[in-house]
Design a protein around this motif. Sequence first.
Motif, PDB file in Angstrom:
ATOM      1  N   ILE A  38       0.838  -1.204   0.000  1.00 42.25           N
ATOM      2  CA  ILE A  38       0.000   0.000   0.000  1.00 42.25           C
ATOM      3  C   ILE A  38       0.870   1.249   0.000  1.00 42.25           C
ATOM      4  CG2 ILE A  38      -1.637   1.331   1.372  1.00 42.25           C
ATOM      5  CD1 ILE A  38      -2.936  -0.988  -0.061  1.00 42.25           C
ATOM      6  N   ASP A  42       1.239   4.283  -2.776  1.00 45.05           N
ATOM      7  CA  ASP A  42       1.164   5.714  -2.448  1.00 45.05           C
ATOM      8  C   ASP A  42       2.373   6.456  -3.010  1.00 45.05           C
ATOM      9  OD1 ASP A  42      -1.250   5.464  -1.183  1.00 45.05           O
ATOM     10  OD2 ASP A  42      -0.408   5.360   0.849  1.00 45.05           O
ATOM     11  N   LEU A  99      -2.445  13.517  -0.075  1.00 40.71           N
ATOM     12  CA  LEU A  99      -3.043  12.192  -0.196  1.00 40.71           C
ATOM     13  C   LEU A  99      -4.237  12.070   0.731  1.00 40.71           C
ATOM     14  CD1 LEU A  99       0.080   9.835  -0.329  1.00 40.71           C
ATOM     15  CD2 LEU A  99      -1.707   9.994  -2.075  1.00 40.71           C
ATOM     16  N   ARG A 100      -5.267  11.404   0.242  1.00 46.03           N
ATOM     17  CA  ARG A 100      -6.430  11.153   1.060  1.00 46.03           C
ATOM     18  C   ARG A 100      -7.208   9.981   0.475  1.00 46.03           C
ATOM     19  NH1 ARG A 100      -9.253  15.686   2.167  1.00 46.03           N
ATOM     20  NH2 ARG A 100     -11.170  14.525   2.580  1.00 46.03           N
ATOM     21  N   THR A 101      -7.991   9.356   1.286  1.00 41.90           N
ATOM     22  CA  THR A 101      -8.886   8.280   0.849  1.00 41.90           C
ATOM     23  C   THR A 101     -10.306   8.788   0.984  1.00 41.90           C
ATOM     24  OG1 THR A 101      -7.349   6.576   1.611  1.00 41.90           O
ATOM     25  CG2 THR A 101      -9.627   5.908   1.233  1.00 41.90           C
ATOM     26  N   ASP A 102     -11.037   8.743  -0.121  1.00 42.86           N
ATOM     27  CA  ASP A 102     -12.391   9.276  -0.097  1.00 42.86           C
ATOM     28  C   ASP A 102     -13.245   8.495  -1.093  1.00 42.86           C
ATOM     29  OD1 ASP A 102     -14.612  10.977   0.320  1.00 42.86           O
ATOM     30  OD2 ASP A 102     -13.218  12.622   0.785  1.00 42.86           O
ATOM     31  N   ARG A 110      -8.233   6.256  -3.705  1.00 46.87           N
ATOM     32  CA  ARG A 110      -7.087   6.911  -3.083  1.00 46.87           C
ATOM     33  C   ARG A 110      -6.723   8.076  -3.992  1.00 46.87           C
ATOM     34  NH1 ARG A 110      -4.845   7.471   1.927  1.00 46.87           N
ATOM     35  NH2 ARG A 110      -2.537   7.533   1.832  1.00 46.87           N
ATOM     36  N   THR A 128      -9.599   2.036  -4.449  1.00 52.42           N
ATOM     37  CA  THR A 128      -9.108   1.322  -3.250  1.00 52.42           C
ATOM     38  C   THR A 128      -9.184  -0.188  -3.441  1.00 52.42           C
ATOM     39  OG1 THR A 128      -9.841   3.173  -1.871  1.00 52.42           O
ATOM     40  CG2 THR A 128      -9.435   1.076  -0.761  1.00 52.42           C
ATOM     41  N   ARG A 131      -6.210  -1.270  -5.411  1.00 49.44           N
ATOM     42  CA  ARG A 131      -4.996  -1.206  -4.572  1.00 49.44           C
ATOM     43  C   ARG A 131      -4.929  -2.392  -3.613  1.00 49.44           C
ATOM     44  NH1 ARG A 131      -2.638   3.782  -3.494  1.00 49.44           N
ATOM     45  NH2 ARG A 131      -2.748   3.386  -1.238  1.00 49.44           N
TER      46      ARG A 131
END
Length: 454
Positions: A38, A42, A99-102, A110, A128, A131
Amino acid sequence: MIMQSLRGRLFLGLTAVIVLAGGLGGLLTYQWAFDEAIEMQDSVLIQIGSVLQHGAQSAPAETPLAGVDSDAEVVIRELGTAPRGAVADRQLWGFADGLRTDSLQGRPVRLLLRSRPDGSRFAVAQQTAIRNEIAGELAFRALVPIAALIPCLMLVTALVINRSFQPVKRLAAKLNARQADDLDKLPVENAPRELHPFIASINGLLERIRLMVDQQRRFIADAAHELRTPITALSLQAENLEQLLLSDDGRARLASLRTGMSRTKHLLEQLLALARYEMGRPGKSPLVSLDQVAKDVVAELLPEAVERGVDLGFEIIEPSWVRAELVALAAMIRNLLDNALRFTPRGGHIDLGIYRQGEAAVLQIEDSGPGIAPADMARIFEPFYRGGRPSGDGSGLGLSIVKRIVENLGGTIAIENIQGAGLSGLRVTVELHHECDARATGRQQAPAAVPAES
């Protein structure tokens, strides 16, 4: 049965430790590899963003990134210099750079958002689920060596345990190969230290058994020796009674008395012989002609064989020299022939063979009697054992004495039934070490009267 085996318990215990340790290690490795995958993805998003921020021109609203694995499904979304276009683009404008997860368009993603010097913004996005799938595959590949290592460790464990128990198996084999009267101590020099207390206990038990056996031998020898004198005196008195005038009934009773005393005297002589030959090997023995001793014993027993109607003779005879006490060798041959005469029916035959086979001088005696019942074969050398079909007035000590003599001479004895169409009988084979390079100047003669130890 496995739980009753020390080796089985050890293998199960170590296997459980290996499986548990492998499982725990595999779980931690999987989690570590998953997190690393992961983080690597990123880093890829960050590197792509850096390239696009400083060197790339604006692209269409949503463009797959060239040069990146298509399975990764990394896409670029150009957001322009102000919120515009689709609802998703306007939604992304509300996020800060980084960076953010939404959730984007109903799917977890991601995101990496960046702004260029000219005020335009863009987003690098990756689902996601994609990933996690890539990270899971990489983590699973990291588990393959551990999964392959566990059965290898179990195999190595089994081999190590088996090898570690080899000294115990060798010790058991040595004990099983020993003769019944071999009470020497077990050596501890080359044994593992863990077996030393066990071997010491066995040696202590062997020593106690040896003392007990020695006491029994001395008792039998002393008792037999003390009883010989009164039996001899009674025999003399019986002979004196024969000179008196007795009735027919009295003479019949006297004959029964003399027969009983003769059997008792024979038994005492056998007990003394057994005690003497059980004392172990003598020192350096003289060189004796086996064939000559056999001839002398056969000549002595020939009248008895003629009286019984048995054909007694040699089938093959070769000069053979062994180191032995003359009396012991003669007693061995006489006992074997005595047993053969006792069981061979009238009209039967007893054949002797003396020949050399390699470094061994072989004495073989075959008779045409009924042989030995298979159930009795294992106990035939036990003292006083006469089998399921005893014959005559034997004491059951003859073969025991023979075995002791053969063992004291360092030889071997084998007994087997003769089988074949219309054939029956017993074959006894004795092998002694032959003195191949002996230069005898003359043959030693057997004594005129060999002790009747049958």
